[in-house]
Design an enzyme around this catalytic site. Structure first.
Site, PDB file in Angstrom:
ATOM      1  N   ASP A   1       7.514   3.261   6.288  1.00 11.72           N
ATOM      2  CA  ASP A   1       6.770   4.497   6.963  1.00 11.72           C
ATOM      3  C   ASP A   1       6.306   5.506   5.840  1.00 11.72           C
ATOM      4  OD1 ASP A   1       5.649   6.511   8.581  1.00 11.72           O
ATOM      5  OD2 ASP A   1       7.521   6.369   9.636  1.00 11.72           O
ATOM      6  N   ASP A   2       4.938   5.518   5.561  1.00 13.44           N
ATOM      7  CA  ASP A   2       4.340   6.372   4.460  1.00 13.44           C
ATOM      8  C   ASP A   2       4.886   5.964   3.287  1.00 13.44           C
ATOM      9  OD1 ASP A   2       3.420   7.948   6.514  1.00 13.44           O
ATOM     10  OD2 ASP A   2       4.640   9.849   6.040  1.00 13.44           O
TER      11      ASP A   2
ATOM     12  N   CYS B   1       0.575   7.322  10.880  1.00 13.88           N
ATOM     13  CA  CYS B   1       1.587   6.502  11.348  1.00 13.88           C
ATOM     14  C   CYS B   1       1.339   5.837  12.802  1.00 13.88           C
ATOM     15  CB  CYS B   1       2.946   7.052  11.423  1.00 13.88           C
ATOM     16  SG  CYS B   1       3.456   7.854  10.145  1.00 13.88           S
TER      17      CYS B   1
END
Ligand SMILES: *[C@@H]1O[C@H](CO)[C@@H](O)[C@H](O)[C@H]1NC(C)=O
Ligand SMILES: *[C@@H]1O[C@H](CO)[C@@H](O)[C@H](O)[C@H]1NC(C)=O
Ligand SMILES: *[C@@H]1O[C@H](CO)[C@@H](O)[C@H](O)[C@H]1NC(C)=O
Ligand SMILES: *[C@@H]1O[C@H](CO)[C@@H](O)[C@H](O)[C@H]1NC(C)=O
Ligand SMILES: *[C@@H]1O[C@H](CO)[C@@H](O)[C@H](O)[C@H]1NC(C)=O
Ligand SMILES: *[C@@H]1O[C@H](CO)[C@@H](O)[C@H](O)[C@H]1NC(C)=O
Length: 645
Positions: free
Chosen positions: A37-38, A73
């Site tokens: 994530d990220d 996201c």
């Protein structure tokens, strides 16, 4: 219902399903996808992932030009699971009004997406980790559809690293006290692979840990305790676009020129944030290590595609943003993308472009589903030929191969900064809608972006990879000719559907002859100057937080007047009032978990301290008695929760 009754009921009703050791008749390859994530790619985070380097990169291919088409996201994940551009899913943000899990469901996108297709192809499909933003305490009963088994982190705990809470197939939320989220995902992943490899079907398993996303309340990621001191001297890379001088910053559009130079305090924060991120990624590496070792022990590693990527990128200190995402610059949209598996050569780097919306088609290709059985709304294409022949093309069009040259990157709605001085900088930045084109060719590569403010940025990314010198300011006549071409392509890609997304040149032929132009290089011939100058200009009336048709006219080709066609509307509904209330956080672990002793914790260890949330805790009522109420869970067999929900 009381939590404890539910749990003991579950345990009693467990059926053993791991006993069947017959060889699998279906030899199609498995797919394991690990999605962080990220995670940045351009700032070198993957250089610190030694397991990734050893077990995937050296054993497979690293793709340098894999992009998220929206650097956020929920939109990026929805795009991956539908095989569509974000303008066609219209899941455009992590929150209302642009979108989240509730909108995904209300739009009925979940009636027809990845797990359903793979199930129909005869695969078993499972998901562990962060699903889409907004899946949480208030709507967990409406579990993500399609998956045979889904064990999803629940908001508002998805990024509370030491307070992991999940729902298994929509069952009552479970809190894994005393463990860090990464170890929970790791133990669960190993357990599921042990189960999956004991059954007959090939499988798709998606593993989505939240690292290295920030824990929102403290604006930094939280690594496992055993990695909290790693890399003590590492700093955020001082790339040429790190904290750039006024000369460069003022060339940017919208809110970027308002950012002040970062002072030493802020730079120290960025360095700390960067370290925390690579520390957090050590937990992801351990997931990967255990997953790959388990696949190997079970004898299926050679017949499994293992993919490592992130939902979107991230920047730390570049373009004067102390930490954050959601811009079109390379740090935010270029993703780590590594794959190993059957037929994939080892230790190769490839320049062939790809995007997350290509993964649906790729997985169906792996499953052997013929193309005429694929969903008609796919905007992407299978990357499997490129995976097998990663040096075949650099994607410069030229009519050859099926590699694409053009990538569409788009965004609607606000942008935040994830740093202590964010409020002072003026977040949220509301004017952050834009339409962007990346040309990724062997001869040319460009970044062209049109902001909702009307400002334009153009970078020659072959010569200016740090995206510093905006050529659209006072363009030369030559640059103006290029801008005319890029405007025309963007006019097509901003609302493309299906084949038009894969080959936008199809709508840009000057003489109604097919394939007269198939690359930007060909289009630059001066004989086409007049043709390209005639296209209407991409436009926004104003900066809105949603994709609004009237605000974004003109479209090319024009959208039907009756408002029911284009922008994916033929394949989804456009719901109103879909937003559900958000859950309240009442649990907060005091400890820092993920000690060295927990490195090899099994699911059984994790479950010993796990317990169901009470009704009060689910309802977000304060003063719950959660600390005193740990339920001893007796493990009957590893996959005991298979059927819960
Ligand atoms: C991978 O390739 C690089 C250079 O291309 C080489 O230095 C390295 O030794 C190779 N690694 C393996 C494991 O083969
Ligand atoms: C970090 O820097 C300090 C001071 O220069 C040094 O003593 C220490 O050994 C370094 N740590 C690592 C892991 O290199
Ligand atoms: C840097 O800026 C921050 C935020 O404005 C401020 O709190 C801090 O004191 C400044 N630090 C230095 C060294 O000037
Ligand atoms: C996209 O969603 C927003 C918010 O739900 C809505 O206002 C807008 O009309 C939708 N746009 C399209 C093209 O469906
Ligand atoms: C809207 O117009 C398009 C194109 O003109 C047509 O194909 C479609 O059937 C129309 N839809 C409705 C609901 O009238
Ligand atoms: C929660 O309980 C504590 C201790 O019993 C008490 O001090 C506090 O006021 C309570 N908070 C609420 C919101 O009821």
């Amino acid at each position: 219902m009381k939590a404890s009754t539910l749990l003991s009921g579950a345990l009693l009703a467990v059926t053993a399903h791991s006993r069947d050791c017959k060889p699998r008749p279906d030899k199609r390859p498995n797919i394991v996808m690990i999605m962080t994530d990220d995670q940045d790619y351009r700032l070198g985070s993957t250089d610190y992932q030694f397991v990734l380097q050893r077990l995937i990169k050296a054993q497979g291919v690293e793709f340098l030009n894999h992009y998220a088409t929206t650097a956020n996201c929920c939109p990026s994940r929805a795009s991956f699971m539908r095989g569509q551009m974000v303008h066609n899913t219209n899941i455009t943000h992590v929150n209302a009004p642009g979108g989240n899990y509730d909108k995904f469901v209300a739009s009925e996108l979940d009636q027809d997406y990845l797990p359903h297709w793979m199930n129909a192809a005869g695969y078993r499909t499972e998901y562990i980790g962060k699903f889409l933003n907004g899946y949480g305490l208030t709507n967990y009963l409406e579990a993500p559809k399609g998956w045979h088994h889904v064990d999803a982190l629940l908001d508002p705990y998805t990024q509370q690293f030491n307070t992991p809470v999940t729902s298994i197939n929509g069952g009552r939320p479970i809190w894994y006290t005393g463990f860090h989220q990464s170890d929970v995902v790791r133990a669960k992943a190993v357990d599921r692979i042990e189960h999956l490899t004991s059954q007959e079907k090939p499988f798709l398993l998606v593993l989505a840990p939240s690292s290295p996303h920030v824990q929102n309340d403290i604006q930094e990621t939280v690594p496992l305790a055993r990695h909290a001191q790693d890399f003590e001297n590492v700093t955020a890379p001082r790339t040429p676009n790190f904290n750039p001088s006024e000369e460069f910053q003022k060339q940017k559009g919208s809110w970027l020129p308002t950012l002040p130079l970062m002072n030493d305090t802020i730079i120290a924060f960025s360095d700390h944030a960067y370290r925390q991120r690579i520390r957090g990624l050590q937990g992801v590496d351990e997931i990967m290590e255990d997953v790959i070792n388990t696949l190997e022990q079970k004898g299926v590693l050679d017949n499994t595609y293992v993919i490592f990527t992130s939902d979107n990128g991230y920047k730390v200190g570049t373009h004067r943003v102390p930490a954050g995402k959601a811009t079109f610059y390379a740090e935010d949209s270029n993703l780590p993308f590594f794959v190993r598996g059957p037929g994939i050569p080892k230790n190769i780097t490839s320049k062939i472009p790809g995007a997350h919306l290509d993964l649906g088609p790729t997985f169906l290709d792996i499953a052997g589903v013929p193309q005429d059985k694929w969903p008609s709304f796919f905007d992407g294409q299978s990357l499997l030929p490129q995976w097998h022949d990663p040096e075949s093309s650099t994607g410069d069009g030229n009519g050859g191969g099926n590699a694409k040259e053009t990538l569409n990157v788009e965004f609607w709605g606000l942008c935040i900064v994830e740093a202590p001085n964010a409020a002072e900088l003026g977040v949220p930045f509301k004017k952050n809608s834009y339409k962007t084109l990346r040309i990724v060719g062997s001869d040319e590569s460009w970044l062209y972006s049109y902001w909702c403010t009307g400002e334009v940025e153009l970078y020659n990314t072959a010569k200016d990879p740090y995206e510093l010198t905006n050529l659209a300011l006072n363009p030369t006549p030559e640059v103006q000719q290029l801008l005319n071409r890029l405007n025309a392509i963007l006019l097509v890609t901003k609302s493309c559907e299906g084949g038009t997304c894969r080959q936008p040149w199809g709508l840009l032929q000057p003489n109604d002859k097919p394939n007269e132009i198939v690359s930007l290089k060909q289009a630059m011939d001066p004989k086409y100057d007049v043709f390209f100058a005639k296209f209407p200009k991409v436009n926004f009336k104003e900066c809105l937080a949603v994709q609004d048709v009237a605000n974004e006219q003109p479209f090319y080709p024009p959208l039907p007047d009756n408002g029911s066609g284009g922008l994916g509307r033929g394949h989804r509904t456009t719901p109103d009032g879909w937003e559900k209330p958000k859950g309240k956080q009442v649990l907060r672990s005091k400890g820092k978990y993920g000690t060295a002793e927990q490195r090899h914790a099994t699911l059984e260890d994790v479950m010993k301290n796990a317990h169901y949330l009470t009704d009060d805790e689910i309802a977000g009522k304060p003063n719950s008695t959660q600390q005193k109420r740990a339920i001893e869970v007796q493990m009957l067999e590893p996959s005991w929760f298979e059927w819960i929900g």
